[in-house]
Design an enzyme around this catalytic site. Structure first.
Site, PDB file in Angstrom:
ATOM      1  NE  ARG A 146      -2.490  -6.402  -1.642  1.00  0.00           N
ATOM      2  CZ  ARG A 146      -1.358  -6.481  -0.978  1.00  0.00           C
ATOM      3  NH1 ARG A 146      -0.550  -7.527  -1.152  1.00  0.00           N
ATOM      4  NH2 ARG A 146      -0.957  -5.576  -0.144  1.00  0.00           N
ATOM      5  N   GLY A 147      -0.846  -4.273  -3.947  1.00  0.00           N
ATOM      6  CA  GLY A 147       0.487  -3.929  -3.462  1.00  0.00           C
ATOM      7  C   GLY A 147       1.158  -3.126  -4.573  1.00  0.00           C
ATOM      8  CB  ALA A 148       2.667   0.254  -4.544  1.00  0.00           C
ATOM      9  CD  GLN A 196      -5.608  -5.184   1.951  1.00  0.00           C
ATOM     10  OE1 GLN A 196      -6.166  -5.054   3.041  1.00  0.00           O
ATOM     11  NE2 GLN A 196      -5.829  -4.369   0.940  1.00  0.00           N
ATOM     12  CG  ASP A 249      -0.128   2.115  -1.897  1.00  0.00           C
ATOM     13  OD1 ASP A 249      -0.173   1.776  -0.706  1.00  0.00           O
ATOM     14  OD2 ASP A 249      -0.402   1.358  -2.839  1.00  0.00           O
ATOM     15  CG  ASN A 306       0.975   1.967   3.594  1.00  0.00           C
ATOM     16  OD1 ASN A 306       1.133   1.395   2.513  1.00  0.00           O
ATOM     17  ND2 ASN A 306       0.960   1.313   4.734  1.00  0.00           N
ATOM     18  CE  LYS A 307      -4.901  -1.042   1.867  1.00  0.00           C
ATOM     19  NZ  LYS A 307      -5.907  -0.675   0.821  1.00  0.00           N
TER      20      LYS A 307
HETATM   21  O1  MRU Z   1      -4.900  -1.907  -1.426  1.00  0.00           O
HETATM   22  P1  MRU Z   1      -3.575  -2.609  -1.419  1.00  0.00           P
HETATM   23  O2  MRU Z   1      -3.637  -3.973  -0.835  1.00  0.00           O
HETATM   24  O3  MRU Z   1      -2.933  -2.583  -2.786  1.00  0.00           O
HETATM   25  O4  MRU Z   1      -2.654  -1.734  -0.466  1.00  0.00           O
HETATM   26  C1  MRU Z   1      -1.303  -2.094  -0.318  1.00  0.00           C
HETATM   27  C2  MRU Z   1      -0.554  -1.235   0.625  1.00  0.00           C
HETATM   28  O5  MRU Z   1      -1.069  -0.314   1.204  1.00  0.00           O
HETATM   29  C3  MRU Z   1       0.921  -1.530   0.767  1.00  0.00           C
HETATM   30  O6  MRU Z   1       1.370  -1.163   2.036  1.00  0.00           O
HETATM   31  C4  MRU Z   1       1.709  -0.745  -0.293  1.00  0.00           C
HETATM   32  O7  MRU Z   1       1.161  -0.925  -1.563  1.00  0.00           O
HETATM   33  C5  MRU Z   1       3.149  -1.130  -0.304  1.00  0.00           C
HETATM   34  S1  MRU Z   1       3.399  -2.772  -0.914  1.00  0.00           S
HETATM   35  C6  MRU Z   1       5.097  -3.024  -0.893  1.00  0.00           C
END
Ligand code: MRU
Length: 357
Positions: A54-56, A204, A245, A255-256
Protein backbone atom coordinates in the site's frame (compact mmCIF):
# COMPACT_ATOMS: atom_id res chain seq x y z
CA UNK A 1 21.10 11.81 -7.10
CA UNK A 2 20.96 8.03 -7.04
CA UNK A 3 19.89 6.63 -3.71
CA UNK A 4 22.03 3.92 -2.19
CA UNK A 5 19.60 1.19 -1.13
CA UNK A 6 22.08 -0.13 1.46
CA UNK A 7 21.70 3.03 3.52
CA UNK A 8 17.92 2.84 3.76
CA UNK A 9 16.93 2.10 7.36
CA UNK A 10 13.69 0.18 6.71
CA UNK A 11 12.91 -3.05 4.85
CA UNK A 12 12.11 -2.49 1.18
CA UNK A 13 8.46 -2.96 0.35
CA UNK A 14 8.88 -4.05 -3.30
CA UNK A 15 11.73 -6.29 -4.50
CA UNK A 16 12.18 -7.91 -7.91
CA UNK A 17 14.23 -11.07 -7.71
CA UNK A 18 14.62 -14.13 -9.98
CA UNK A 19 11.52 -13.33 -12.03
CA UNK A 20 9.41 -13.05 -8.90
CA UNK A 21 7.89 -10.08 -7.14
CA UNK A 22 8.64 -10.05 -3.42
CA UNK A 23 6.24 -7.83 -1.49
CA UNK A 24 6.77 -7.05 2.14
CA UNK A 25 3.43 -8.01 3.66
CA UNK A 26 2.63 -4.73 5.39
CA UNK A 27 -0.44 -6.26 7.08
CA UNK A 28 1.93 -8.25 9.30
CA UNK A 29 3.99 -5.29 10.47
CA UNK A 30 5.21 -4.33 12.97
CA UNK A 31 5.43 -7.81 14.48
CA UNK A 32 6.51 -9.91 11.49
CA UNK A 33 8.75 -9.15 8.49
CA UNK A 34 7.42 -11.53 5.86
CA UNK A 35 7.69 -11.29 2.09
CA UNK A 36 5.03 -12.65 -0.26
CA UNK A 37 6.50 -14.27 -3.39
CA UNK A 38 4.25 -13.47 -6.32
CA UNK A 39 4.40 -14.93 -9.81
CA UNK A 40 1.11 -13.80 -11.43
CA UNK A 41 -0.58 -10.43 -11.99
CA UNK A 42 -3.70 -11.77 -10.28
CA UNK A 43 -1.67 -12.31 -7.10
CA UNK A 44 -0.28 -8.78 -7.40
CA UNK A 45 -3.79 -7.35 -7.77
CA UNK A 46 -4.97 -9.26 -4.72
CA UNK A 47 -1.97 -8.00 -2.69
CA UNK A 48 -2.86 -4.41 -3.67
CA UNK A 49 -6.58 -4.81 -2.87
CA UNK A 50 -5.86 -6.44 0.49
CA UNK A 51 -3.22 -3.82 1.45
CA UNK A 52 -0.28 -6.24 1.63
CA UNK A 53 1.37 -3.50 -0.42
CA UNK A 54 0.00 0.00 0.00
CA UNK A 55 1.00 3.62 -0.37
CA UNK A 56 0.50 5.26 -3.76
CA UNK A 57 4.05 4.98 -5.20
CA UNK A 58 4.58 1.42 -3.93
CA UNK A 59 1.38 0.15 -5.53
CA UNK A 60 2.38 1.80 -8.82
CA UNK A 61 5.74 0.01 -8.73
CA UNK A 62 4.16 -3.31 -7.74
CA UNK A 63 1.65 -3.03 -10.59
CA UNK A 64 4.46 -2.30 -13.06
CA UNK A 65 6.20 -5.56 -12.13
CA UNK A 66 2.77 -7.24 -12.15
CA UNK A 67 2.42 -6.27 -15.80
CA UNK A 68 5.65 -8.04 -16.58
CA UNK A 69 4.53 -11.16 -14.73
CA UNK A 70 1.46 -11.19 -16.98
CA UNK A 71 3.43 -11.33 -20.24
CA UNK A 72 6.79 -12.84 -19.38
CA UNK A 73 5.97 -16.35 -20.68
CA UNK A 74 4.39 -15.28 -23.97
CA UNK A 75 6.46 -16.74 -26.84
CA UNK A 76 8.16 -14.52 -29.41
CA UNK A 77 5.88 -15.68 -32.22
CA UNK A 78 2.76 -14.48 -30.41
CA UNK A 79 2.82 -10.67 -30.74
CA UNK A 80 -1.01 -10.51 -30.93
CA UNK A 81 -1.29 -12.30 -27.60
CA UNK A 82 1.35 -10.04 -26.07
CA UNK A 83 -0.64 -6.88 -26.85
CA UNK A 84 -4.05 -8.29 -25.88
CA UNK A 85 -2.66 -9.68 -22.60
CA UNK A 86 -1.00 -6.35 -21.87
CA UNK A 87 -4.36 -4.59 -22.24
CA UNK A 88 -6.29 -7.11 -20.15
CA UNK A 89 -3.71 -7.30 -17.35
CA UNK A 90 -3.37 -3.50 -17.31
CA UNK A 91 -7.13 -2.97 -16.92
CA UNK A 92 -7.31 -5.57 -14.19
CA UNK A 93 -4.44 -4.08 -12.19
CA UNK A 94 -5.64 -0.51 -12.70
CA UNK A 95 -8.99 -1.30 -11.07
CA UNK A 96 -7.37 -2.65 -7.88
CA UNK A 97 -7.53 0.70 -6.07
CA UNK A 98 -9.17 3.76 -7.61
CA UNK A 99 -7.85 6.77 -5.68
CA UNK A 100 -4.06 6.51 -5.93
CA UNK A 101 -3.28 7.85 -9.40
CA UNK A 102 0.25 6.40 -9.27
CA UNK A 103 -1.23 3.03 -10.20
CA UNK A 104 -2.74 4.32 -13.47
CA UNK A 105 0.32 6.53 -13.99
CA UNK A 106 2.75 3.58 -13.86
CA UNK A 107 0.64 1.43 -16.19
CA UNK A 108 0.18 4.30 -18.64
CA UNK A 109 3.91 4.98 -18.62
CA UNK A 110 4.58 1.36 -19.54
CA UNK A 111 1.95 1.42 -22.28
CA UNK A 112 3.45 4.58 -23.80
CA UNK A 113 6.98 3.16 -23.69
CA UNK A 114 5.93 -0.05 -25.43
CA UNK A 115 3.91 1.85 -28.04
CA UNK A 116 7.20 3.41 -29.19
CA UNK A 117 8.54 -0.12 -29.81
CA UNK A 118 5.41 -1.41 -31.52
CA UNK A 119 7.06 -3.39 -34.34
CA UNK A 120 9.82 -4.89 -32.18
CA UNK A 121 9.94 -8.62 -31.33
CA UNK A 122 8.08 -9.76 -28.22
CA UNK A 123 11.35 -10.59 -26.44
CA UNK A 124 12.46 -6.96 -26.79
CA UNK A 125 9.09 -5.67 -25.65
CA UNK A 126 9.28 -7.84 -22.55
CA UNK A 127 12.80 -6.64 -21.79
CA UNK A 128 11.69 -3.03 -22.24
CA UNK A 129 8.71 -3.56 -19.93
CA UNK A 130 10.88 -4.98 -17.18
CA UNK A 131 13.41 -2.17 -17.62
CA UNK A 132 10.61 0.39 -17.32
CA UNK A 133 9.35 -1.19 -14.09
CA UNK A 134 12.87 -0.97 -12.64
CA UNK A 135 13.14 2.65 -13.84
CA UNK A 136 9.84 3.52 -12.12
CA UNK A 137 11.18 2.11 -8.86
CA UNK A 138 14.59 3.74 -9.17
CA UNK A 139 13.17 7.14 -10.10
CA UNK A 140 10.69 6.95 -7.22
CA UNK A 141 13.58 6.63 -4.77
CA UNK A 142 15.30 9.65 -6.36
CA UNK A 143 12.07 11.69 -6.33
CA UNK A 144 11.54 10.93 -2.66
CA UNK A 145 15.04 12.03 -1.72
CA UNK A 146 14.59 15.29 -3.64
CA UNK A 147 11.20 15.92 -2.04
CA UNK A 148 12.88 15.42 1.32
CA UNK A 149 15.57 17.98 0.47
CA UNK A 150 12.99 20.58 -0.60
CA UNK A 151 10.85 19.94 2.47
CA UNK A 152 13.85 20.30 4.72
CA UNK A 153 14.19 23.94 3.58
CA UNK A 154 10.81 24.57 5.26
CA UNK A 155 11.81 23.02 8.58
CA UNK A 156 14.25 23.88 11.36
CA UNK A 157 16.18 21.84 13.87
CA UNK A 158 14.10 21.28 17.02
CA UNK A 159 10.67 21.49 15.38
CA UNK A 160 7.69 19.24 16.10
CA UNK A 161 6.16 17.59 13.02
CA UNK A 162 2.84 15.79 12.86
CA UNK A 163 2.12 13.21 10.15
CA UNK A 164 -0.79 10.98 9.23
CA UNK A 165 -1.00 7.47 7.77
CA UNK A 166 2.26 6.21 6.28
CA UNK A 167 3.94 8.17 3.51
CA UNK A 168 7.29 6.70 4.40
CA UNK A 169 9.81 4.29 2.99
CA UNK A 170 7.31 1.45 3.21
CA UNK A 171 4.94 3.34 0.90
CA UNK A 172 7.64 4.10 -1.70
CA UNK A 173 10.90 2.79 -3.12
CA UNK A 174 12.88 4.55 -0.38
CA UNK A 175 12.66 7.30 2.25
CA UNK A 176 9.00 8.06 1.53
CA UNK A 177 7.55 11.41 0.61
CA UNK A 178 6.26 13.02 3.81
CA UNK A 179 8.81 11.14 5.92
CA UNK A 180 11.78 11.83 3.64
CA UNK A 181 12.74 15.12 5.34
CA UNK A 182 12.74 13.34 8.70
CA UNK A 183 15.34 10.84 7.46
CA UNK A 184 17.42 13.61 5.91
CA UNK A 185 17.16 15.70 9.10
CA UNK A 186 18.46 12.72 11.03
CA UNK A 187 21.37 12.31 8.58
CA UNK A 188 22.23 15.97 9.23
CA UNK A 189 22.15 15.57 12.97
CA UNK A 190 18.97 17.55 13.53
CA UNK A 191 16.49 16.60 16.19
CA UNK A 192 12.85 16.71 15.08
CA UNK A 193 10.06 15.48 17.33
CA UNK A 194 7.53 13.55 15.25
CA UNK A 195 3.92 12.87 16.20
CA UNK A 196 2.43 9.96 14.25
CA UNK A 197 -1.36 9.71 14.08
CA UNK A 198 -2.37 6.08 14.54
CA UNK A 199 -4.67 6.42 11.48
CA UNK A 200 -7.93 4.54 11.93
CA UNK A 201 -9.21 2.16 10.79
CA UNK A 202 -6.21 0.09 9.65
CA UNK A 203 -3.54 1.86 11.67
CA UNK A 204 -0.88 2.62 9.06
CA UNK A 205 0.43 5.32 11.40
CA UNK A 206 0.80 3.03 14.40
CA UNK A 207 1.89 -0.13 12.60
CA UNK A 208 4.05 1.40 9.85
CA UNK A 209 5.08 5.01 10.50
CA UNK A 210 5.88 4.52 14.17
CA UNK A 211 7.70 1.30 13.24
CA UNK A 212 9.88 2.71 10.47
CA UNK A 213 10.74 5.91 12.33
CA UNK A 214 11.57 4.01 15.50
CA UNK A 215 13.79 1.62 13.49
CA UNK A 216 15.63 4.66 12.15
CA UNK A 217 16.16 6.10 15.63
CA UNK A 218 13.93 9.11 14.97
CA UNK A 219 12.08 10.63 17.94
CA UNK A 220 8.50 9.49 17.30
CA UNK A 221 5.46 9.72 19.58
CA UNK A 222 2.37 7.78 18.62
CA UNK A 223 -0.99 9.47 19.18
CA UNK A 224 -4.57 8.40 18.51
CA UNK A 225 -6.19 10.37 15.70
CA UNK A 226 -8.40 12.27 18.13
CA UNK A 227 -5.36 13.59 20.00
CA UNK A 228 -4.04 15.81 17.22
CA UNK A 229 -5.98 18.88 18.37
CA UNK A 230 -4.65 19.01 21.94
CA UNK A 231 -1.12 18.21 20.75
CA UNK A 232 -1.34 21.27 18.47
CA UNK A 233 -2.96 23.34 21.21
CA UNK A 234 0.02 22.63 23.47
CA UNK A 235 2.32 24.15 20.85
CA UNK A 236 4.15 20.91 20.15
CA UNK A 237 3.65 20.96 16.36
CA UNK A 238 5.30 23.47 14.01
CA UNK A 239 4.44 21.67 10.75
CA UNK A 240 2.03 19.04 9.50
CA UNK A 241 3.42 16.94 6.63
CA UNK A 242 1.35 14.37 4.78
CA UNK A 243 1.62 12.41 1.56
CA UNK A 244 -1.02 12.14 -1.13
CA UNK A 245 -2.73 9.64 -3.38
CA UNK A 246 -3.71 12.20 -5.97
CA UNK A 247 -3.39 15.95 -6.39
CA UNK A 248 -6.03 17.47 -8.70
CA UNK A 249 -5.08 20.19 -11.21
CA UNK A 250 -6.31 22.92 -8.84
CA UNK A 251 -4.27 21.65 -5.87
CA UNK A 252 -7.03 19.80 -4.01
CA UNK A 253 -5.39 16.82 -2.31
CA UNK A 254 -6.71 13.30 -1.76
CA UNK A 255 -5.01 11.46 1.06
CA UNK A 256 -5.80 9.00 3.83
CA UNK A 257 -9.09 9.62 5.58
CA UNK A 258 -8.48 12.06 8.42
CA UNK A 259 -6.12 14.30 6.45
CA UNK A 260 -8.80 16.93 5.77
CA UNK A 261 -9.60 17.18 9.48
CA UNK A 262 -5.92 17.69 10.24
CA UNK A 263 -5.71 20.50 7.66
CA UNK A 264 -8.65 22.26 9.33
CA UNK A 265 -6.97 21.84 12.72
CA UNK A 266 -3.65 23.12 11.37
CA UNK A 267 -5.33 26.24 10.01
CA UNK A 268 -7.09 26.85 13.33
CA UNK A 269 -3.74 26.71 15.11
CA UNK A 270 -1.75 28.68 12.52
CA UNK A 271 0.42 25.67 11.66
CA UNK A 272 1.66 25.20 8.06
CA UNK A 273 0.18 22.21 6.28
CA UNK A 274 2.55 20.63 3.73
CA UNK A 275 1.75 17.97 1.14
CA UNK A 276 4.62 15.88 -0.23
CA UNK A 277 3.72 14.87 -3.78
CA UNK A 278 5.94 13.22 -6.38
CA UNK A 279 4.82 14.28 -9.86
CA UNK A 280 3.58 10.70 -10.32
CA UNK A 281 0.78 11.65 -7.87
CA UNK A 282 -0.29 14.80 -9.75
CA UNK A 283 -3.27 14.30 -12.02
CA UNK A 284 -3.78 17.27 -14.33
CA UNK A 285 -6.66 15.42 -16.04
CA UNK A 286 -8.69 15.68 -12.83
CA UNK A 287 -9.76 19.32 -12.49
CA UNK A 288 -10.74 19.40 -8.79
CA UNK A 289 -10.92 17.22 -5.72
CA UNK A 290 -14.60 16.47 -6.26
CA UNK A 291 -13.62 14.61 -9.45
CA UNK A 292 -11.28 12.24 -7.58
CA UNK A 293 -12.81 8.76 -7.08
CA UNK A 294 -12.74 7.90 -3.39
CA UNK A 295 -12.30 4.24 -2.53
CA UNK A 296 -14.71 2.79 0.00
CA UNK A 297 -13.42 -0.19 1.89
CA UNK A 298 -15.09 -3.15 3.63
CA UNK A 299 -17.08 -2.46 6.80
CA UNK A 300 -15.08 -5.13 8.62
CA UNK A 301 -12.07 -2.81 8.73
CA UNK A 302 -14.10 -0.73 11.18
CA UNK A 303 -16.22 -3.34 12.94
CA UNK A 304 -13.61 -6.10 13.29
CA UNK A 305 -10.34 -4.27 13.61
CA UNK A 306 -7.58 -6.89 13.69
CA UNK A 307 -9.88 -9.72 14.70
CA UNK A 308 -11.71 -8.15 17.66
CA UNK A 309 -15.40 -7.37 17.35
CA UNK A 310 -15.62 -3.63 17.94
CA UNK A 311 -19.21 -2.87 16.83
CA UNK A 312 -22.61 -4.57 16.93
CA UNK A 313 -23.31 -7.15 14.23
CA UNK A 314 -25.04 -5.67 11.18
CA UNK A 315 -24.48 -1.98 12.00
CA UNK A 316 -24.28 0.30 8.94
CA UNK A 317 -20.73 1.55 8.33
CA UNK A 318 -19.31 4.30 6.14
CA UNK A 319 -15.64 3.58 5.46
CA UNK A 320 -14.05 5.83 2.82
CA UNK A 321 -10.30 5.19 2.63
CA UNK A 322 -9.47 8.78 1.62
CA UNK A 323 -10.71 12.33 1.90
CA UNK A 324 -10.06 15.50 -0.06
CA UNK A 325 -8.37 18.53 1.47
CA UNK A 326 -9.32 21.71 -0.39
CA UNK A 327 -6.35 23.55 -1.90
CA UNK A 328 -6.97 26.64 0.22
CA UNK A 329 -6.05 24.70 3.37
CA UNK A 330 -2.71 23.58 1.89
CA UNK A 331 0.28 25.82 2.61
CA UNK A 332 2.56 24.23 0.01
CA UNK A 333 2.83 21.18 -2.23
CA UNK A 334 6.35 19.82 -2.43
CA UNK A 335 7.40 17.83 -5.50
CA UNK A 336 10.81 16.59 -6.57
CA UNK A 337 11.14 19.87 -8.48
CA UNK A 338 10.59 22.18 -5.54
CA UNK A 339 8.04 23.96 -3.36
CA UNK A 340 4.77 25.07 -4.99
CA UNK A 341 2.62 27.70 -3.30
CA UNK A 342 -0.90 28.97 -3.99
CA UNK A 343 -2.38 29.28 -6.53
CA UNK A 344 -1.21 25.77 -7.24
CA UNK A 345 -2.40 25.28 -10.84
CA UNK A 346 0.54 26.83 -12.73
CA UNK A 347 3.19 25.32 -10.44
CA UNK A 348 1.67 21.84 -10.71
CA UNK A 349 1.60 22.12 -14.50
CA UNK A 350 5.21 23.21 -14.62
CA UNK A 351 6.32 20.38 -12.32
CA UNK A 352 4.57 17.78 -14.48
CA UNK A 353 6.08 19.27 -17.64
CA UNK A 354 9.53 19.13 -16.12
CA UNK A 355 9.04 15.49 -15.13
CA UNK A 356 8.17 14.67 -18.75
CA UNK A 357 11.54 16.06 -19.81
O1 MRU B 1 -4.57 3.08 2.07
P1 MRU B 1 -3.10 3.38 1.98
O2 MRU B 1 -2.33 2.86 3.13
O3 MRU B 1 -2.54 2.96 0.65
O4 MRU B 1 -3.01 4.97 2.03
C1 MRU B 1 -1.75 5.57 1.88
C2 MRU B 1 -1.78 7.05 1.99
O5 MRU B 1 -2.80 7.66 2.18
C3 MRU B 1 -0.47 7.76 1.77
O6 MRU B 1 -0.44 8.96 2.47
C4 MRU B 1 -0.29 8.05 0.27
O7 MRU B 1 -0.51 6.91 -0.50
C5 MRU B 1 1.07 8.60 -0.02
S1 MRU B 1 2.34 7.39 0.19
C6 MRU B 1 3.81 8.18 -0.23
Amino acid sequence: MTVSMEKIPHPRSVIWRDDRLLLLDQRRLPTETIYLELTTPEEVREAIVKLAVRGAPAIGTAAAFGMYLGVKDIPDADAGRFWSTLRRVGENLRSARPTAVNLAWALERIRRRLETLKEHPVSELKAALLAEAHAIQREDADMCRKIGEHLLTLLEDGMGVLTHCNAGGLATAAYGTALAPLYLAKERGWHLRVFADETRPVLQGARLTAYELQQAGIDVTLICDNMAAPVMQKGWVQAVIVGTDRVAANGDVANKIGTYGLAVLAKAHGIPFYVAAPTSSIDLQTPTGSDIPIEERPAEEVTRGFGSVTAPEGVRVYNPAFDVTPAELVTAIITEHGVIRQPFGPGLQEAVQRSQG
